[in-house]
Design a protein around this motif. Structure first.
Motif, PDB file in Angstrom:
ATOM      1  N   LYS A 130       0.900  -1.381  -0.076  1.00 15.65           N
ATOM      2  CA  LYS A 130       0.172  -0.083  -0.333  1.00 15.65           C
ATOM      3  C   LYS A 130       0.661   1.087   0.002  1.00 15.65           C
ATOM      4  CE  LYS A 130      -3.749   2.211   2.482  1.00 15.65           C
ATOM      5  NZ  LYS A 130      -4.692   2.416   3.633  1.00 15.65           N
ATOM      6  N   ARG A 131       2.027   1.217   0.857  1.00 13.52           N
ATOM      7  CA  ARG A 131       2.845   2.306   0.868  1.00 13.52           C
ATOM      8  C   ARG A 131       3.520   2.778  -0.630  1.00 13.52           C
ATOM      9  NH1 ARG A 131       4.784   4.015   5.729  1.00 13.52           N
ATOM     10  NH2 ARG A 131       3.798   3.072   7.572  1.00 13.52           N
ATOM     11  N   PHE A 132       3.938   1.480  -1.303  1.00 13.84           N
ATOM     12  CA  PHE A 132       4.382   1.769  -2.538  1.00 13.84           C
ATOM     13  C   PHE A 132       3.671   2.414  -3.551  1.00 13.84           C
ATOM     14  CE2 PHE A 132       5.457   0.092  -6.789  1.00 13.84           C
ATOM     15  CZ  PHE A 132       6.956   0.463  -7.149  1.00 13.84           C
ATOM     16  N   CYS A 133       2.211   1.989  -3.486  1.00 19.27           N
ATOM     17  CA  CYS A 133       1.297   2.282  -4.297  1.00 19.27           C
ATOM     18  C   CYS A 133       0.988   3.770  -4.252  1.00 19.27           C
ATOM     19  CB  CYS A 133       0.184   1.366  -4.434  1.00 19.27           C
ATOM     20  SG  CYS A 133       0.256  -0.309  -4.935  1.00 19.27           S
ATOM     21  N   GLU A 134       0.873   4.208  -3.019  1.00 13.67           N
ATOM     22  CA  GLU A 134       0.618   5.739  -2.654  1.00 13.67           C
ATOM     23  C   GLU A 134       1.801   6.575  -3.052  1.00 13.67           C
ATOM     24  OE1 GLU A 134       0.930   8.161   1.411  1.00 13.67           O
ATOM     25  OE2 GLU A 134      -0.393   6.765   1.232  1.00 13.67           O
ATOM     26  N   SER A 135       2.979   5.954  -2.796  1.00 12.92           N
ATOM     27  CA  SER A 135       4.362   6.819  -3.289  1.00 12.92           C
ATOM     28  C   SER A 135       4.274   6.807  -5.004  1.00 12.92           C
ATOM     29  CB  SER A 135       5.648   6.078  -2.756  1.00 12.92           C
ATOM     30  OG  SER A 135       5.559   6.400  -1.452  1.00 12.92           O
ATOM     31  N   MET A 136       4.142   5.867  -5.537  1.00 11.84           N
ATOM     32  CA  MET A 136       4.105   5.739  -7.111  1.00 11.84           C
ATOM     33  C   MET A 136       3.085   6.781  -7.705  1.00 11.84           C
ATOM     34  SD  MET A 136       4.093   2.472  -9.576  1.00 11.84           S
ATOM     35  CE  MET A 136       4.478   2.564 -11.378  1.00 11.84           C
ATOM     36  N   TRP A 137       1.687   6.735  -6.941  1.00 14.26           N
ATOM     37  CA  TRP A 137       1.162   7.807  -7.363  1.00 14.26           C
ATOM     38  C   TRP A 137       1.479   9.277  -7.263  1.00 14.26           C
ATOM     39  CZ3 TRP A 137      -3.089   9.538 -10.168  1.00 14.26           C
ATOM     40  CH2 TRP A 137      -3.726  10.421  -9.989  1.00 14.26           C
ATOM     41  N   LYS A 138       2.135   9.560  -6.121  1.00  8.39           N
ATOM     42  CA  LYS A 138       2.638  10.786  -5.994  1.00  8.39           C
ATOM     43  C   LYS A 138       3.748  11.083  -6.715  1.00  8.39           C
ATOM     44  CE  LYS A 138       0.661  11.135  -1.170  1.00  8.39           C
ATOM     45  NZ  LYS A 138       0.923  11.060   0.292  1.00  8.39           N
ATOM     46  N   PHE A 139       4.543   9.927  -7.122  1.00 10.60           N
ATOM     47  CA  PHE A 139       5.560  10.334  -7.878  1.00 10.60           C
ATOM     48  C   PHE A 139       5.156  10.589  -9.334  1.00 10.60           C
ATOM     49  CE2 PHE A 139       8.292   7.888 -11.423  1.00 10.60           C
ATOM     50  CZ  PHE A 139       9.389   8.971 -11.209  1.00 10.60           C
ATOM     51  N   SER A 140       4.092   9.856  -9.776  1.00  5.15           N
ATOM     52  CA  SER A 140       3.711  10.151 -11.201  1.00  5.15           C
ATOM     53  C   SER A 140       3.201  11.470 -11.231  1.00  5.15           C
ATOM     54  CB  SER A 140       2.631   9.000 -11.562  1.00  5.15           C
ATOM     55  OG  SER A 140       3.247   7.752 -11.454  1.00  5.15           O
ATOM     56  N   TYR A 141       2.434  11.845 -10.318  1.00  4.84           N
ATOM     57  CA  TYR A 141       1.782  13.345 -10.516  1.00  4.84           C
ATOM     58  C   TYR A 141       2.993  14.262 -10.426  1.00  4.84           C
ATOM     59  CZ  TYR A 141      -0.417  17.507  -9.200  1.00  4.84           C
ATOM     60  OH  TYR A 141      -0.925  18.854  -9.192  1.00  4.84           O
ATOM     61  N   GLY A 142       3.840  14.072  -9.621  1.00  2.83           N
ATOM     62  CA  GLY A 142       4.861  15.026  -9.226  1.00  2.83           C
ATOM     63  C   GLY A 142       5.856  15.170 -10.392  1.00  2.83           C
ATOM     64  N   LEU A 143       5.862  14.086 -11.135  1.00  2.68           N
ATOM     65  CA  LEU A 143       7.023  13.986 -12.124  1.00  2.68           C
ATOM     66  C   LEU A 143       6.208  14.737 -13.409  1.00  2.68           C
ATOM     67  CD1 LEU A 143       9.505  13.374 -13.540  1.00  2.68           C
ATOM     68  CD2 LEU A 143       8.327  11.085 -14.191  1.00  2.68           C
ATOM     69  N   TYR A 144       4.841  14.561 -13.423  1.00  2.00           N
ATOM     70  CA  TYR A 144       4.156  15.082 -14.611  1.00  2.00           C
ATOM     71  C   TYR A 144       3.827  16.596 -14.327  1.00  2.00           C
ATOM     72  CZ  TYR A 144       0.200  16.778 -17.508  1.00  2.00           C
ATOM     73  OH  TYR A 144      -0.646  17.497 -17.916  1.00  2.00           O
ATOM     74  N   ILE A 145       3.532  17.073 -13.155  1.00  2.00           N
ATOM     75  CA  ILE A 145       3.298  18.410 -12.947  1.00  2.00           C
ATOM     76  C   ILE A 145       4.398  19.296 -12.767  1.00  2.00           C
ATOM     77  CG2 ILE A 145       3.368  18.572 -10.560  1.00  2.00           C
ATOM     78  CD1 ILE A 145       0.746  20.251 -12.651  1.00  2.00           C
ATOM     79  N   PHE A 146       5.721  18.684 -12.527  1.00  2.00           N
ATOM     80  CA  PHE A 146       6.865  19.532 -12.592  1.00  2.00           C
ATOM     81  C   PHE A 146       7.290  19.499 -13.998  1.00  2.00           C
ATOM     82  CE2 PHE A 146      11.773  19.685 -12.505  1.00  2.00           C
ATOM     83  CZ  PHE A 146      11.744  20.847 -11.890  1.00  2.00           C
ATOM     84  N   THR A 147       7.306  18.606 -14.764  1.00  2.00           N
ATOM     85  CA  THR A 147       7.693  18.898 -16.205  1.00  2.00           C
ATOM     86  C   THR A 147       6.718  19.915 -16.922  1.00  2.00           C
ATOM     87  OG1 THR A 147       8.356  16.337 -16.033  1.00  2.00           O
ATOM     88  CG2 THR A 147       7.873  17.415 -18.303  1.00  2.00           C
ATOM     89  N   TYR A 148       5.424  19.751 -16.646  1.00  2.00           N
ATOM     90  CA  TYR A 148       4.488  20.701 -17.316  1.00  2.00           C
ATOM     91  C   TYR A 148       4.886  22.044 -16.726  1.00  2.00           C
ATOM     92  CZ  TYR A 148       0.276  23.172 -18.777  1.00  2.00           C
ATOM     93  OH  TYR A 148      -0.488  24.004 -19.266  1.00  2.00           O
ATOM     94  N   GLY A 149       5.092  22.346 -15.472  1.00  2.00           N
ATOM     95  CA  GLY A 149       5.613  23.469 -15.212  1.00  2.00           C
ATOM     96  C   GLY A 149       6.784  24.236 -15.864  1.00  2.00           C
TER      97      GLY A 149
END
Length: 397
Positions: A130-149
């Motif tokens: 469960k911890r891994f899944c939560e981190s992977m979601w936040k990683f994916s969003y963080g990578l996308y939104i930083f790249t977009y910014g």
């Protein structure tokens, strides 16, 4: 109700002197931020929660299983009505006096009672999967939104080559352009998308905060998410969106590295975890304690004072930024604390905010003389296992 709304949207609070809401109405020539645009964040936040559930179930979970991360939880404590009553009604961490009393009452040795309470506490902790899944979601969003910014800010720079300064200004490198012609700065579709997506994400974090993995800094993270939402809302409504994009992009820069380090930890890739943590710590401390106060706070406090001048919502906006900076200092302290322990132990040891105790197997092998209820808690593996940001500055965040 009309009187309350008129009081809340008082132009003398929200806008600079001699500026009215009528001046910022949309026209055929220009589009400006409108407060009602922010309502879109609520359904998008719900959609984001749904996307997260689907992502964790069909993307993150298979990835975790491929990395041999098991869904098995900790060892289950054997049923015992007396101990269960003490655990649920009195204390989850009995002291030595209570342990001795329970030992006599149950005819168990103290060591067995200590083990039962540890196992019972760990039953309420989430699995590594469960911890891994939560981190992977936040990683994916963080990578996308930083790249977009980054792409958005680069697009602004490219726009200055072929367009006049009245249309687009290079505020990435010259922050005074955040305030030239303020607040009559048009809203572009990509800036609107950037803001609404960030606001939706933080609202989704506010909703999921109560169901996600609980950590010791739950209150601090709740404060961070609330301040982030207020900052995004304030800067959008009074059209401080240019400096807002700088704040968002800067605070998104370290999030993906932290979540990547946590995923490496859960997968037991210790060397990768250590490397990612070092990179995260360098980026976090540099951006939050260096770039943010010297670059962003400088323009919001001093350059804006010089070019626009202060007004009531200006004071509130800068106060919220100072709260964010206080949180940045707090998290930087935790990072430095982990780094010092890592130097002494030769590896990243743990996130000091984690509430996870040792695994059942490790607990059973502890020396008999040790009192686990007073021991330092870990999650059974070395590495960062907590969400130090957001944001999320995370503004993460």
């Amino acid at each position: 109700m009309a009187g309350i709304l008129a009081w809340f949207w008082n132009e003398r609070f929200w806008l600079p002197h001699n500026v009215t809401w009528a001046d910022l109405k949309n026209t055929e020539e220009a589009t400006f931020p409108q407060a009602e645009d922010l309502y879109l964040a609520f359904p998008l936040a719900f959609c984001m929660l749904m996307v997260r559930l689907i992502f964790e179930r069909f993307v993150a979970k298979p990835c975790a299983i491929a990395l041999n991360i098991q869904a098995n939880g900790p060892q289950i404590a054997q049923p015992n009505a007396i101990l269960e009553k003490v655990f649920t009604a009195i204390t989850k961490h009995p002291d030595e006096k209570r342990l001795e009393g329970l030992s006599k009452q149950l005819d168990w040795d103290v060591r067995s009672i200590q083990r039962w309470f540890r196992q019972r506490r760990n039953q309420e902790k989430p699995s590594t999967l469960k911890r891994f899944c939560e981190s992977m979601w936040k990683f994916s969003y963080g990578l996308y939104i930083f790249t977009y910014g980054i792409r958005f800010l680069k697009k602004v720079l490219k726009g200055t080559i072929c367009q006049t300064f009245e249309n687009r200004t290079p505020w990435l490198w010259n922050t005074k352009h955040c305030w030239y012609n303020y607040p009559y700065q048009p809203l572009t579709p990509d800036l609107h998308y950037y803001y609404i997506l960030e606001l939706s994400f933080y609202w989704s974090l506010m909703f999921s905060q109560f169901t996600d993995i609980k950590r010791k800094d739950f209150g601090v993270m709740l404060l961070h998410h609330l301040v982030a939402i207020l900052l995004i809302t304030f800067s959008y409504v009074n059209n401080m969106a240019r400096v807002g994009t700088l704040i968002l992009c800067l605070h998104d820069s370290a999030d993906a590295l932290l979540e990547a380090a946590k995923m490496a930890n859960y997968a037991k890739f210790q060397k990768i975890c250590d490397l990612l943590f070092v990179m995260f710590a360098m980026v976090f401390i540099t951006t939050r304690l260096g770039v943010f106060p010297l670059w962003v706070l400088n323009t919001t406090l001093f350059e804006s004072w010089e070019i626009v001048g202060p007004y009531p919502s200006w004071w509130v906006f800068n106060l919220l930024l100072l709260v964010i900076q206080g949180l940045n200092c707090f998290w930087s302290y935790l990072i430095i604390k982990i780094a010092c322990k890592a130097i002494s132990k030769g590896k990243v040891s743990k996130d000091d905010r984690s509430d996870i105790e040792s695994s059942s197997d490790e607990e059973d092998s502890e020396p008999p003389g040790k009192n686990p209820h007073t021991a330092t808690t870990t999650n059974g593996t070395s590495g960062t296992n907590g969400y130090l940001l957001t944001g999320a500055c995370a503004m993460d965040d």
